[in-house]
Design a protein around this motif. Structure first.
Motif, PDB file in Angstrom:
ATOM      1  N   ARG A  89     -62.446 -42.783 -11.508  1.00 47.13           N
ATOM      2  CA  ARG A  89     -61.217 -43.114 -11.014  1.00 47.13           C
ATOM      3  C   ARG A  89     -60.208 -41.952 -11.041  1.00 47.13           C
ATOM      4  O   ARG A  89     -59.930 -42.400 -12.410  1.00 47.13           O
ATOM      5  N   PRO A  90     -60.889 -40.964 -11.254  1.00 46.99           N
ATOM      6  CA  PRO A  90     -59.702 -40.286 -11.644  1.00 46.99           C
ATOM      7  C   PRO A  90     -58.216 -40.153 -11.663  1.00 46.99           C
ATOM      8  O   PRO A  90     -57.633 -40.840 -10.692  1.00 46.99           O
ATOM      9  N   GLY A  91     -57.740 -39.633 -12.701  1.00 44.28           N
ATOM     10  CA  GLY A  91     -56.120 -39.851 -13.397  1.00 44.28           C
ATOM     11  C   GLY A  91     -55.987 -41.707 -13.888  1.00 44.28           C
ATOM     12  O   GLY A  91     -54.717 -41.707 -13.842  1.00 44.28           O
ATOM     13  N   ILE A  92     -57.208 -41.932 -14.083  1.00 45.50           N
ATOM     14  CA  ILE A  92     -56.995 -43.652 -13.968  1.00 45.50           C
ATOM     15  C   ILE A  92     -56.150 -43.678 -15.584  1.00 45.50           C
ATOM     16  O   ILE A  92     -56.694 -43.168 -16.392  1.00 45.50           O
ATOM     17  N   GLU A  93     -54.808 -44.788 -15.493  1.00 44.47           N
ATOM     18  CA  GLU A  93     -54.755 -44.760 -17.011  1.00 44.47           C
ATOM     19  C   GLU A  93     -55.420 -46.041 -17.689  1.00 44.47           C
ATOM     20  O   GLU A  93     -54.889 -47.044 -16.578  1.00 44.47           O
ATOM     21  N   VAL A  94     -55.773 -46.218 -18.678  1.00 43.22           N
ATOM     22  CA  VAL A  94     -56.010 -47.584 -18.653  1.00 43.22           C
ATOM     23  C   VAL A  94     -55.594 -47.910 -20.768  1.00 43.22           C
ATOM     24  O   VAL A  94     -55.770 -47.012 -21.052  1.00 43.22           O
ATOM     25  N   ARG A  95     -55.286 -49.019 -20.179  1.00 47.44           N
ATOM     26  CA  ARG A  95     -54.662 -49.461 -22.469  1.00 47.44           C
ATOM     27  C   ARG A  95     -55.202 -50.575 -22.665  1.00 47.44           C
ATOM     28  O   ARG A  95     -55.924 -51.382 -21.994  1.00 47.44           O
ATOM     29  N   ILE A  96     -55.626 -50.303 -24.244  1.00 43.48           N
ATOM     30  CA  ILE A  96     -56.895 -51.623 -24.869  1.00 43.48           C
ATOM     31  C   ILE A  96     -55.430 -52.235 -25.658  1.00 43.48           C
ATOM     32  O   ILE A  96     -54.830 -51.914 -26.383  1.00 43.48           O
ATOM     33  N   LEU A  97     -55.059 -53.566 -24.948  1.00 40.88           N
ATOM     34  CA  LEU A  97     -54.743 -54.461 -26.662  1.00 40.88           C
ATOM     35  C   LEU A  97     -55.271 -55.362 -27.189  1.00 40.88           C
ATOM     36  O   LEU A  97     -56.087 -56.586 -26.566  1.00 40.88           O
ATOM     37  N   GLY A  98     -55.042 -55.035 -28.273  1.00 45.85           N
ATOM     38  CA  GLY A  98     -56.583 -56.190 -28.895  1.00 45.85           C
ATOM     39  C   GLY A  98     -55.662 -57.126 -29.639  1.00 45.85           C
ATOM     40  O   GLY A  98     -53.917 -57.756 -29.631  1.00 45.85           O
ATOM     41  N   GLY A  99     -56.064 -58.132 -30.396  1.00 45.48           N
ATOM     42  CA  GLY A  99     -55.107 -59.894 -30.747  1.00 45.48           C
ATOM     43  C   GLY A  99     -54.821 -58.763 -31.856  1.00 45.48           C
ATOM     44  O   GLY A  99     -53.644 -59.714 -32.408  1.00 45.48           O
ATOM     45  N   SER A 100     -55.142 -57.764 -32.920  1.00 44.85           N
ATOM     46  CA  SER A 100     -54.872 -56.898 -33.503  1.00 44.85           C
ATOM     47  C   SER A 100     -54.781 -55.638 -33.256  1.00 44.85           C
ATOM     48  O   SER A 100     -55.887 -55.357 -32.477  1.00 44.85           O
ATOM     49  N   LEU A 101     -54.612 -55.279 -34.128  1.00 45.19           N
ATOM     50  CA  LEU A 101     -54.550 -53.221 -34.047  1.00 45.19           C
ATOM     51  C   LEU A 101     -56.240 -52.963 -34.630  1.00 45.19           C
ATOM     52  O   LEU A 101     -56.862 -52.158 -33.471  1.00 45.19           O
ATOM     53  N   GLU A 102     -56.445 -53.987 -35.426  1.00 48.86           N
ATOM     54  CA  GLU A 102     -57.680 -53.754 -35.745  1.00 48.86           C
ATOM     55  C   GLU A 102     -59.173 -53.664 -34.775  1.00 48.86           C
ATOM     56  O   GLU A 102     -60.174 -52.760 -34.044  1.00 48.86           O
ATOM     57  N   GLN A 103     -58.342 -54.818 -33.726  1.00 52.22           N
ATOM     58  CA  GLN A 103     -59.465 -55.436 -32.727  1.00 52.22           C
ATOM     59  C   GLN A 103     -59.547 -54.445 -31.605  1.00 52.22           C
ATOM     60  O   GLN A 103     -60.592 -53.716 -30.444  1.00 52.22           O
TER      61      GLN A 103
END
Length: 517
Positions: A89-103
């Motif tokens: 998916r060219p140009g897609i923006e994905v974010r990862i949000l964990g229960g903590s920054l370490e996760q």
């Protein structure tokens, strides 16, 4: 690679095997569970390959919840789903949000390892960092911190929330407004987590999600209001059975040592199910280190542990009934000759918070059946008083004998000049408001839920959904074992109404013979 985009589940499985050397179970092993591959297929095809239809939009549901065991591959599979998004998916923006920054960084570490492999390294636009990864096609993934500022400023196509059980409620609410669709990707949010407790965020998410159709099944439509697809698996679904030497281990009585109702014999050898990443020996070692309750909760994903619940003895199987009034437990002999059933009620006052009224039928043998509830916010006491005084089922047998309430209701309102208790009395209700310590009232309710001998003497009709949910989720502070006060975060209102009812029933000074009522 981008010109050979998978268009079917078979092609996706082949891609995972050829490019990542990854084989996943494609069909579930345990009834009611999903295979890990089903989650990846849902994420990659955006729910279109085997759709669960959102009744509000008539479109496939894209948002999903993954409820899986510890070590069940959630974080790694989230990274694989992200890699597929970034590549195709060219140009897609994905974010990862964990229960903590370490996760969050654990998922990012898996993602970096995938793209630093020989198979995918050519896709990188620059060297990935601990918080960001960018491809030559303009796709990118970044980590988010567990803060309102970080989340509220986000506008992306994919938000993957790892260990959602650890999220703060306000952060989760803010996250719901972060996604925006583009021509290359639908806006979606995924929550991946184990379920540690019956009162956490995951319990709420699972209760508002629905499993989709399995392989070969007809497409089904979600019930009204459902906006998330549920994928659930436990350690039984990810044990590696592909080794020809694999042998199912049973106890002396023939039961499986890993999970109940072992399906191994009926499965036979099946490549679509045999793949996995947890060895049987590792599973046995892990089971040997924990108690049965923890194993069932965090590894089999049967039910979350209720160690911090106020009423851990309450269960739907034992305490919820469908008949009206419920008489499946006779409750022993009547308290006095000629005694009759009577109706009583309990009430917890509120306005911005919930106000809860419960009506219950007390049998001659002492069994208390909560048959009806009225729970609402921003509603004046007189409305609840009118409902209780006119309660149809109690009026058929002479009306309410009394209503037990919070003693704080004796305080006079600065606006009306009347106390809440006086409003109830003006509606014709007899009010009891004996003051007792919270712990003492809780003990009285527990004595009815889990008596030392005999059947429970507290039963709840299935129509009282809010009370049932409250009894399951009412809990203490699990971060401070010295705090014996239940947490006031929602379930307390219906539970307090029940406590006022029971403590004014079982703790009444005149509770002898017919004066029990």
């Amino acid at each position: 690679m981008r010109t050979d985009r998978p268009t079917t589940e078979d092609q996706l499985a082949e891609w995972l095997s050829d490019v990542l050397s990854l084989r996943l179970p494609r069909r579930p092993r345990v009834p009611g569970h999903a295979a890990p591959f089903e989650y990846l297929a849902h994420a990659f095809f955006e729910g279109r390959h085997r759709p669960l239809i959102d009744p509000r939009t008539d479109q496939p549901i894209v948002d999903c919840v993954v409820w899986a065991n510890r070590g069940g591959g959630k974080t790694f599979l989230g990274a694989v789903a992200t890699a597929l998004d970034l590549i195709y998916r060219p140009g897609i923006e994905v974010r990862i949000l964990g229960g903590s920054l370490e996760q969050s960084r654990r998922m990012q570490a898996h993602l970096r390892a995938l793209f630093e492999s020989d198979a995918l390294s050519a896709e990188l636009d620059r060297k990935p960092t601990a918080d960001r990864l960018v491809l030559t096609n303009g796709s990118r993934v970044e980590l988010l911190a567990q803060s309102a500022t970080s989340v509220r400023g986000t506008r992306v196509q994919r938000l993957r929330c790892d260990e959602a059980e650890l999220f703060k409620p306000d952060i989760w609410e803010a996250a719901q407004l972060t996604t925006r669709s583009t021509p290359v990707a639908q806006g979606s949010i995924e929550a991946l987590s184990t379920m540690h407790a019956p009162y956490g965020l995951m319990r709420e998410l699972v209760s508002t999600a629905q499993p989709g159709p399995g392989p070969g099944e007809e497409t089904i439509t979600a019930r009204p209001g459902v906006v998330r697809r549920l994928f659930k698996w436990g350690v039984a679904d990810v044990i590696d059975r592909s080794d020809p030497a694999f042998n199912c281990l049973n106890d002396e009585d023939g039961s499986c040592v890993i999970w109940p109702d072992c399906p191994c014999k009926s499965l036979g050898r099946d490549p679509a199910r045999d793949a996995g990443h947890v060895s049987l020996s590792d599973a046995l070692r892990m089971k040997g280190r924990v108690d049965q309750r923890t194993w069932e909760s965090e590894m089999l994903c049967l039910t979350p542990t209720r160690a911090h619940c106020v009423y851990p003895g309450f269960s739907r199987d034992r305490h919820v009934c469908a008949d009206d009034p419920c008489d499946r437990h006779p409750g022993g002999a009547a308290r006095s000759p000629g005694a009759r059933a009577a109706w009583v009620a309990g009430m917890d006052f509120g306005f911005r918070g919930e106000t809860a009224v419960l009506c219950a039928r007390l049998s001659p043998g002492g069994v208390l059946t909560v048959t009806d509830e009225f729970v609402a916010t921003e509603t004046v006491v007189s409305v609840f008083a009118e409902w209780a005084a006119g309660h149809e089922r109690s009026r058929a047998e002479g009306g309410l004998a009394w209503i037990g309430v919070d003693p704080a209701g004796a305080s006079r309102s600065g606006q009306t000049g009347l106390s809440d208790i006086r409003v109830l009395q003006k509606a014709g209700l007899r009010v009891r408001h004996r003051r007792r310590p919270i712990a003492e009232g809780i003990a009285m309710v527990r004595a009815r839920i889990s008596p030392a001998s005999g059947e429970p003497t507290l039963v709840v009709h299935e129509r009282c959904g809010r009370l049932i949910e409250a009894l399951e989720t009412y809990h203490y502070n699990d971060e401070d074992a010295s705090d014996d006060r239940p947490v006031k975060d929602g379930p307390d209102h219906a539970c307090d109404a029940l406590r006022y009812l029971v403590q004014n029933l079982d703790g009444h000074a005149e509770a002898t013979s017919d004066a029990y009522l």
